[in-house]
Enzyme design. Structure first.
Site, PDB file in Angstrom:
ATOM      1  CB  CYS A  19      41.289  38.728  40.333  1.00 15.41           C
ATOM      2  SG  CYS A  19      42.764  38.023  41.105  1.00 15.41           S
ATOM      3  CB  CYS A  72      42.911  35.288  46.722  1.00 13.58           C
ATOM      4  SG  CYS A  72      42.212  36.724  47.564  1.00 13.58           S
ATOM      5  CB  CYS A  83      55.345  42.184  42.613  1.00 17.28           C
ATOM      6  SG  CYS A  83      53.594  41.932  42.847  1.00 17.28           S
ATOM      7  CB  CYS A  87      38.246  40.379  42.523  1.00 16.61           C
ATOM      8  SG  CYS A  87      38.468  41.014  44.188  1.00 16.61           S
ATOM      9  CD  GLU A 122      53.051  33.384  39.441  1.00 14.16           C
ATOM     10  OE1 GLU A 122      52.845  32.587  38.532  1.00 14.16           O
ATOM     11  OE2 GLU A 122      52.434  34.453  39.552  1.00 14.16           O
ATOM     12  CB  CYS A 148      50.691  37.740  39.575  1.00 15.60           C
ATOM     13  SG  CYS A 148      50.798  36.698  40.988  1.00 15.60           S
TER      14      CYS A 148
HETATM   15  N1  SAH Z   1      44.512  41.165  46.990  1.00 15.65           N
HETATM   16  C1  SAH Z   1      45.080  42.448  46.934  1.00 15.65           C
HETATM   17  C2  SAH Z   1      46.502  42.479  46.384  1.00 15.65           C
HETATM   18  C3  SAH Z   1      46.806  41.668  45.160  1.00 15.65           C
HETATM   19  S1  SAH Z   1      46.016  42.114  43.687  1.00 15.65           S
HETATM   20  C4  SAH Z   1      44.187  43.393  46.171  1.00 15.65           C
HETATM   21  O1  SAH Z   1      43.221  42.931  45.579  1.00 15.65           O
HETATM   22  O2  SAH Z   1      44.444  44.589  46.201  1.00 15.65           O
HETATM   23  C5  SAH Z   1      47.009  43.437  43.002  1.00 15.65           C
HETATM   24  C6  SAH Z   1      46.197  44.291  42.016  1.00 15.65           C
HETATM   25  O3  SAH Z   1      46.006  43.595  40.753  1.00 15.65           O
HETATM   26  C7  SAH Z   1      44.809  44.608  42.536  1.00 15.65           C
HETATM   27  O4  SAH Z   1      44.498  45.957  42.318  1.00 15.65           O
HETATM   28  C8  SAH Z   1      43.945  43.706  41.697  1.00 15.65           C
HETATM   29  O5  SAH Z   1      42.627  44.167  41.669  1.00 15.65           O
HETATM   30  C9  SAH Z   1      44.642  43.757  40.362  1.00 15.65           C
HETATM   31  N2  SAH Z   1      44.251  42.695  39.425  1.00 15.65           N
HETATM   32  C10 SAH Z   1      43.805  41.463  39.698  1.00 15.65           C
HETATM   33  N3  SAH Z   1      43.536  40.774  38.554  1.00 15.65           N
HETATM   34  C11 SAH Z   1      43.830  41.590  37.533  1.00 15.65           C
HETATM   35  C12 SAH Z   1      43.758  41.465  36.109  1.00 15.65           C
HETATM   36  N4  SAH Z   1      43.372  40.338  35.539  1.00 15.65           N
HETATM   37  N5  SAH Z   1      44.161  42.512  35.366  1.00 15.65           N
HETATM   38  C13 SAH Z   1      44.594  43.651  35.957  1.00 15.65           C
HETATM   39  N6  SAH Z   1      44.670  43.831  37.286  1.00 15.65           N
HETATM   40  C14 SAH Z   1      44.287  42.819  38.072  1.00 15.65           C
HETATM   41 FE1  SF4 Z   2      42.089  38.287  45.895  1.00 17.65          FE
HETATM   42 FE2  SF4 Z   2      42.506  38.821  43.320  1.00 17.65          FE
HETATM   43 FE3  SF4 Z   2      40.555  40.088  44.649  1.00 17.65          FE
HETATM   44 FE4  SF4 Z   2      43.119  40.679  45.207  1.00 17.65          FE
HETATM   45  S1  SF4 Z   2      42.068  41.030  43.247  1.00 17.65           S
HETATM   46  S2  SF4 Z   2      41.458  40.284  46.670  1.00 17.65           S
HETATM   47  S3  SF4 Z   2      44.061  38.645  44.912  1.00 17.65           S
HETATM   48  S4  SF4 Z   2      40.655  37.873  44.223  1.00 17.65           S
END
Ligand code: SAH
Ligand code: SF4
Length: 394
Positions: free
Chosen positions: A146, A139, A132, A143, A119, A368
């Protein structure tokens, strides 16, 4: 214009565990010229007996003018154009779905020849427009808050697939040739799906193409790369690309960060912050953004806000508080408004800008992963006729 991240998209919401269904035609054997570095394009032209200046002309047509058909490249001889068309293409990812929100946010679900999808979201604001961009399908990191991290299918995007996201947005925004001013696409954040520093080479090639002043021409000052903390790649990112850095911090102790961002077990907070202190090019005018997702009762107390401020001492930093974007089965809830406000006030009073990220494009599932998830659901149930036609841009 600064690179304040007050309003970039809220990313990462539900993505289902399902392979994308492939409905593709037979693949075009011709080589895509998009995504080749300048040097690689010169080498490619040398292979077919053409001088380096041909590569420069092609670069102009592809990245400044946005041409996708060799026939329109009228500064090239007809014979050369025909030879090019026989062996090469200037290809964009296929737009699988395109949605426009009532707040102006636009979102594209892009499909690649192997059927994989990512996306890209465009968020217009008064004085700028941020795209974005995704760096991986899925990934490899996990996390806990996420949803992208729970996806089974993961692969790196190629440079063409990363640059292609910018080009598709430019197509849709009608921004060819690259406008010198009054652009709708001014900024790029690598905050879509994937961990950009786990696909560093492709991201670097793509960003060099995007930054090139004779093409898309988006300055490194307008590009922000967000990482969960791949420490060994951070210095390279600063010295080689010079883009702005955003760190997904989310916790102030290793104990909690080990749970929320498991990569922390490999690169704990002290090492991560040391890499930030050394980040080439950071200054009070170019601050590192620390992203902090607000999780109810988990990381959102006033004591944690004070600990955050203490951790950031000495780093040119700003804090971006992200309300948690829930997904089905997620083990967390978003903090209350009051908790977010209190946290933000403590950080702000300590001298750091601490905007709370506002969700945008909620009517088009701009967070996203949501659109991809929804798309898979629809295909599964064979509901291929969706309501999107009513809101999709032409
Ligand atoms: N992988 C990279 C970039 C993509 S994530 C990273 O982790 O930084 C972009 C941002 O969205 C990151 O700060 C991530 O922690 C946050 N994010 C992921 N899932 C989320 C959620 N469910 N609600 C809010 N922020 C989220
Ligand atoms: Fe991967 Fe989501 Fe963690 Fe970013 S926040 S590193 S996209 S698992």
């Amino acid at each position: 214009m600064d690179n304040d991240l007050a309003n970039p998209p809220v990313m990462h919401a539900p993505v289902l565990h399902a392979p994308t269904l492939h409905r593709g035609a037979s693949p075009d054997p011709r080589k895509n010229l998009v995504g080749l570095s300048r040097e690689a394009l010169i080498a490619e032209m040398a292979d077919v007996g053409e001088a380096p200046f041909r590569a420069r002309q092609l670069w102009h047509w592809i990245y400044h003018r946005g041409a996708t058909d060799f026939a329109v490249m009228t500064t090239l001889s007809k014979g050369f154009r025909e030879r090019l068309a026989a062996s090469y293409v200037v290809r964009r990812p296929e737009v699988s779905r395109a949605l426009a929100s009532i707040d102006g946010t636009r979102k594209w679900l892009l499909r690649f020849p192997d059927g994989q999808e990512v996306e890209t979201v465009h968020i217009p604001e008064e004085d700028r427009g941020t795209l974005c961009v995704s760096s991986q399908v899925g990934c490899t990191l996990t996390c806990k808050f996420c949803h992208t991290g729970t996806q089974r299918l993961v692969r790196n995007l190629e440079p063409a697939e990363i640059v292609g996201q910018v080009m598709v947005a430019r197509d849709a925004l009608g921004e060819w040739p690259s406008p010198a001013e009054d652009r709708q696409l001014t900024n790029i954040v690598l905050m879509g799906m994937g961990e950009p520093l786990y696909n560093y080479d492709a991201v670097a090639t793509a960003m060099r193409i995007v930054m090139d002043g004779e093409g898309l021409s988006i300055s490194k000052r307008k590009i922000t790369l967000s990482t969960s903390g791949v420490v060994p790649a951070i210095a390279r990112c600063g010295s080689e690309l010079g883009v702005n850095l955003a760190i997904s911090l989310h916790a102030v102790t290793d104990e909690l960060r080990d749970v929320l961002v498991p990569l922390n077990k490999k690169y704990p907070i002290a090492e991560l912050l040391a890499a930030c202190r050394d980040y080439p090019g950071s200054s009070n005018a170019r601050r590192i953004t620390f992203e902090y997702v607000m999780l109810k009762g988990v990381n959102d107390s006033p004591a944690e806000a004070r600990a955050l401020v203490a951790l950031l001492r000495g780093i040119p930093a700003k804090v971006n508080l992200i309300p948690f974007n829930p997904w089905p089965g997620a083990p967390y809830e978003c903090s209350t408004r009051e908790a977010i406000k209190q946290f933000s006030d403590i950080v702000f009073e300590a001298g750091y800008s601490s905007p709370v990220r506002t969700p945008r494009g909620q009517d088009i599932m701009a967070a996203c992963g949501q659109l991809k998830s929804d798309s898979i659901k629809q295909r599964r149930s064979e509901l291929l006729k969706s309501t999107e036609a009513a809101v999709a841009p032409s």
